[in-house]
Design a protein around this motif. Structure first.
Motif, mmCIF file in Angstrom:
data_model
loop_
_atom_site.group_PDB
_atom_site.id
_atom_site.type_symbol
_atom_site.label_atom_id
_atom_site.label_comp_id
_atom_site.label_asym_id
_atom_site.label_seq_id
_atom_site.Cartn_x
_atom_site.Cartn_y
_atom_site.Cartn_z
ATOM 1 N N UNK A 173 33.403 37.901 44.005
ATOM 2 C CA UNK A 173 32.976 38.061 45.168
ATOM 3 C C UNK A 173 31.373 38.208 45.272
ATOM 4 N N UNK A 174 30.611 38.776 46.204
ATOM 5 C CA UNK A 174 29.404 38.544 46.607
ATOM 6 C C UNK A 174 28.740 39.836 45.970
ATOM 7 N N UNK A 175 27.523 39.986 45.342
ATOM 8 C CA UNK A 175 26.644 41.054 45.046
ATOM 9 C C UNK A 175 27.360 42.016 44.181
ATOM 10 N N UNK A 176 28.188 41.396 43.140
ATOM 11 C CA UNK A 176 28.990 42.216 42.461
ATOM 12 C C UNK A 176 28.010 43.001 41.428
ATOM 13 N N UNK A 177 26.941 42.781 41.206
ATOM 14 C CA UNK A 177 25.955 43.613 40.404
ATOM 15 C C UNK A 177 25.681 44.770 40.842
ATOM 16 N N UNK A 178 25.809 44.921 42.406
ATOM 17 C CA UNK A 178 25.482 46.128 43.161
ATOM 18 C C UNK A 178 26.477 46.975 42.991
ATOM 19 N N UNK A 179 27.674 46.836 42.383
ATOM 20 C CA UNK A 179 28.906 47.677 42.239
ATOM 21 C C UNK A 179 28.404 48.719 41.279
ATOM 22 N N UNK A 180 27.525 48.312 40.317
ATOM 23 C CA UNK A 180 27.319 48.844 39.019
ATOM 24 C C UNK A 180 28.449 49.494 38.396
ATOM 25 N N UNK A 181 29.342 48.567 38.045
ATOM 26 C CA UNK A 181 30.490 48.867 37.129
ATOM 27 C C UNK A 181 29.948 49.033 35.857
ATOM 28 N N UNK A 182 30.797 49.740 35.149
ATOM 29 C CA UNK A 182 30.543 49.911 33.463
ATOM 30 C C UNK A 182 31.853 49.485 32.813
ATOM 31 N N UNK A 183 31.657 49.033 31.680
ATOM 32 C CA UNK A 183 32.909 48.753 30.745
ATOM 33 C C UNK A 183 33.484 50.244 30.464
ATOM 34 N N UNK A 184 35.038 50.206 30.594
ATOM 35 C CA UNK A 184 35.691 51.469 30.256
ATOM 36 C C UNK A 184 36.049 51.943 31.490
ATOM 37 N N UNK A 185 35.392 51.624 32.773
ATOM 38 C CA UNK A 185 35.539 52.096 34.249
ATOM 39 C C UNK A 185 37.103 51.310 34.522
ATOM 40 N N UNK A 186 37.465 51.937 35.836
ATOM 41 C CA UNK A 186 38.598 51.144 36.645
ATOM 42 C C UNK A 186 38.430 51.407 38.063
ATOM 43 N N UNK A 187 39.191 50.467 38.627
ATOM 44 C CA UNK A 187 39.042 50.473 40.075
ATOM 45 C C UNK A 187 40.786 50.731 40.565
ATOM 46 N N UNK A 188 40.491 51.172 41.892
ATOM 47 C CA UNK A 188 41.779 51.178 42.595
ATOM 48 C C UNK A 188 42.137 49.844 43.383
ATOM 49 N N UNK A 189 43.220 49.062 43.051
ATOM 50 C CA UNK A 189 43.376 47.697 43.358
ATOM 51 C C UNK A 189 44.370 47.672 44.565
ATOM 52 N N UNK A 190 44.178 47.067 45.496
ATOM 53 C CA UNK A 190 45.124 46.690 46.611
ATOM 54 C C UNK A 190 45.156 45.192 46.832
ATOM 55 N N UNK A 191 46.058 44.656 47.279
ATOM 56 C CA UNK A 191 46.354 43.204 47.469
ATOM 57 C C UNK A 191 46.987 43.094 48.731
#
Length: 449
Positions: free
Chosen positions: A246-264
C-alpha cells in the motif's frame, strides 16, 4: 546495513503507561462518586427500598455499558497502556457484570412496585412490560442474555470466530435500546441541568470514541493507504501467508508483535473480520500476515486474488519490544502463535541474549521454521524446537524443565504466544519460578466485539 535501534530506558518507556493507568483509575473513581452523589440527591423513590436498590443498580448498569463501549472503542491510550488482549479480557468480565446488573435492575424494580401495590410479581411485570420504554429495556436484557450465553466457554467452542463476532454485533442494538430506555426512564440524571449535561456528555464521549475508533479512523486510514494483496504464499497444507502492499505504510507506525483486524472486501462478507498478527517485521513497503485455516475467513485466504482489496484496522496490541525491562529475552511460540514471535525475532530493536522455544506436535507442523532458523543464526539467538505430544515425561513447560532449558529465565523478559493451554501452562510455570510479572508478556487473542 540496518542500524539496530536500542530500546528506550525503562523509566522513559513506562512513565506514560503509569500516567495512563492513573488517569483511567481516576476516571472510574470520579464517575462512580458522581453517580452515587446523583443517586443521593435524587432522593428515595416514592415506593420502598426495593425500588431504591433497583434505581441504583440501573445507574450502575448504565455506567457499566459506558465502560463497555470504551473498552471496544480501540482507544490508542488504552491499547498502549494495557494491550488489546488485556482490554478484551476486561471486556469479557464487564460483559458478565452488565449481564447480572441487567437481570437484577428490573427484578428489584418489579419487586418494589409489586410490594407497594400489593399485587403479584408476575402481574406487575406484565403491567410494566406493556409500557414501551420498559419493553425496550426488557428486549435489551434478552439480547444481553443471548450474547453472554454464547460467550460461555462451552458454547463458544461450538461457534466459528466469524459467527461469534457477528453475534457480538448485537451489542450495538443493546446500546441503542438502552439509550432510549434511559431517555424515558432516567430520573437520577435529570435532577437539574448540570446532572443532565454530565450524564449525556458521558454518553456522547463514549459513543464519539466508539464511532471515531471503529469507523472514522479506519476509513480514513484505509483510504490513504489503499491496501492490496501483493502475494499469497502457502506455508503448509493449512497455513498461508498473505503479503499486503500500500501507500505510506511507514505512517501506520506498526510494530513487530502487533496485529491488525483484517477484512477482504469482495472475498468475504463485510462483517467477517479476523485478528491476524504480523508475521514479519513491518516496513514501508509491505505487511505480512500468516494464518492457519481454522475458520471460513482464514481457510479461504489461499484463494485471494493478487490485487484484491484489503481493509485493515490497527495496528493494535502491546506485545512489542517496548514492554521490555531486561536486555535478555525469551521468546516462546506454540503452533501458529509463532507469527508474532517470528516478527519480534526480526525486529531491529531486539538486542542482547535471545532464546527461542518453538513448541509443535511434529517437525512438519513447524511453519516458518526455516525463517526462524535464519533469523536466529543472524542474531546469534538459540532456537529450540520442542516436539511431541504433551504428557508423561514430555512436559517442556513444567517449571523444572523450563528452568533446565533456560537457567536464567528469571533475568529475562518472556514473550509467549500460542494456544490457550500452552500459554496458561507457561504463565503458571513462570509464576512458580518467580519471574516478575512485569517481565511476562502474553498474547492470547481473546478479541471480541
Amino acid at each position: 546495513m540496518t542500524a539496530v535501534t536500542q530500546p528506550q530506558p525503562l523509566a522513559v518507556r513506562r512513565y506514560p503507561d503509569l500516567l495512563a493507568r492513573a488517569a483511567i483509575g481516576m476516571f472510574l473513581v470520579v464517575n462512580l462518586a458522581i453517580i452515587h452523589l446523583m443517586f443521593v440527591s435524587a432522593g428515595p423513590p416514592a415506593y420502598n427500598a426495593f425500588g431504591s436498590v433497583g434505581r441504583l443498580l440501573g445507574l450502575y448498569l448504565a455506567f457499566a455499558m459506558v465502560v463497555q463501549v470504551l473498552l471496544v472503542a480501540r482507544l490508542p491510550l488504552l491499547d498502549r497502556a494495557f494491550g488489546m488482549d488485556r482490554l478484551t479480557g476486561w471486556h469479557r468480565w464487564t460483559g458478565f457484570t452488565v449481564f447480572w446488573l441487567a437481570v437484577l435492575h428490573p427484578s428489584f424494580v418489579v419487586l418494589g412496585f409489586a410490594s407497594h401495590d400489593g399485587v403479584s410479581v408476575f402481574r406487575t411485570a406484565l403491567t410494566l412490560s406493556a409500557q414501551l420504554p420498559v419493553l425496550l429495556g426488557l428486549v435489551a436484557v434478552a439480547l444481553i442474555m443471548l450474547i453472554v450465553g454464547l460467550s460461555v466457554r462451552i458454547a463458544r467452542r461450538r461457534l466459528s470466530y466469524e459467527m461469534w463476532h457477528a453475534v457480538h454485533l448485537l451489542l450495538y442494538v443493546v446500546l441503542l435500546l438502552g439509550i432510549v430506555h434511559q431517555l424515558y426512564e432516567g430520573t437520577a440524571f435529570a435532577i437539574n441541568l448540570l446532572t443532565w449535561l454530565y450524564w449525556w456528555g458521558l454518553w456522547v464521549f463514549a459513543l464519539g470514541a466508539l464511532i471515531t475508533g471503529r469507523l472514522i479512523v479506519p476509513l480514513l486510514r484505509n483510504n490513504r493507504h489503499r491496501l492490496r494483496v501483493a502475494a499469497v504464499v502457502p506455508e503448509s497444507d493449512d497455513v498461508v501467508s498473505v503479503h499486503v502492499t500500500g501507500r505510506d505504510l511507514d505512517s501506520l507506525r506498526a510494530r513487530s508483535g502487533q496485529f491488525f483486524l483484517w477484512r477482504f472486501p469482495g472475498h468475504n462478507r463485510w462483517w467477517q473480520v479476523n485478528p491476524f498478527s504480523l508475521s514479519a517485521a513491518p516496513n514501508e513497503r509491505s505487511l505480512r500476515l500468516t494464518a492457519k485455516g481454522v475458520g471460513s475467513t482464514s481457510a479461504g485466504l489461499r484463494d485471494l486474488p493478487i490485487g484484491a482489496r484489503v481493509f485493515a484496522e490497527g495496528p493494535y496490541g502491546a506485545f512489542t519490544l517496548d514492554r521490555r525491562t531486561r536486555t535478555a529475552t525469551l521468546l516462546i511460540a506454540g503452533g501458529i502463535g509463532v507469527t508474532p514471535i517470528r516478527s519480534l525475532l526480526e525486529d531491529p530493536a531486539l538486542g542482547g541474549d535471545v532464546v527461542v522455544l518453538y513448541r509443535v506436535r511434529s517437525g512438519a507442523d513447524a511453519v516458518l521454521l526455516g525463517e526462524m532458523r535464519n533469523l536466529a543464526r543472524e542474531r546469534g539467538a538459540r532456537l529450540h524446537v520442542l516436539t511431541g505430544r504433551t504428557g508423561g515425561a514430555n512436559q517442556p513447560f513444567a517449571p523444572e524443565n523450563l528452568r533446565a532449558l533456560v537457567p536464567d529465565v528469571t533475568d529475562r523478559d518472556v514473550y509467549v504466544c500460542g494456544p490457550m493451554a500452552l500459554t496458561n501452562a507457561v504463565l503458571v510455570s513462570l509464576r512458580r519460578l518467580k519471574v516478575p510479572s512485569r517481565q511476562v508478556h502474553a498474547e492470547l487473542f481473546r478479541l471480541a466485539g
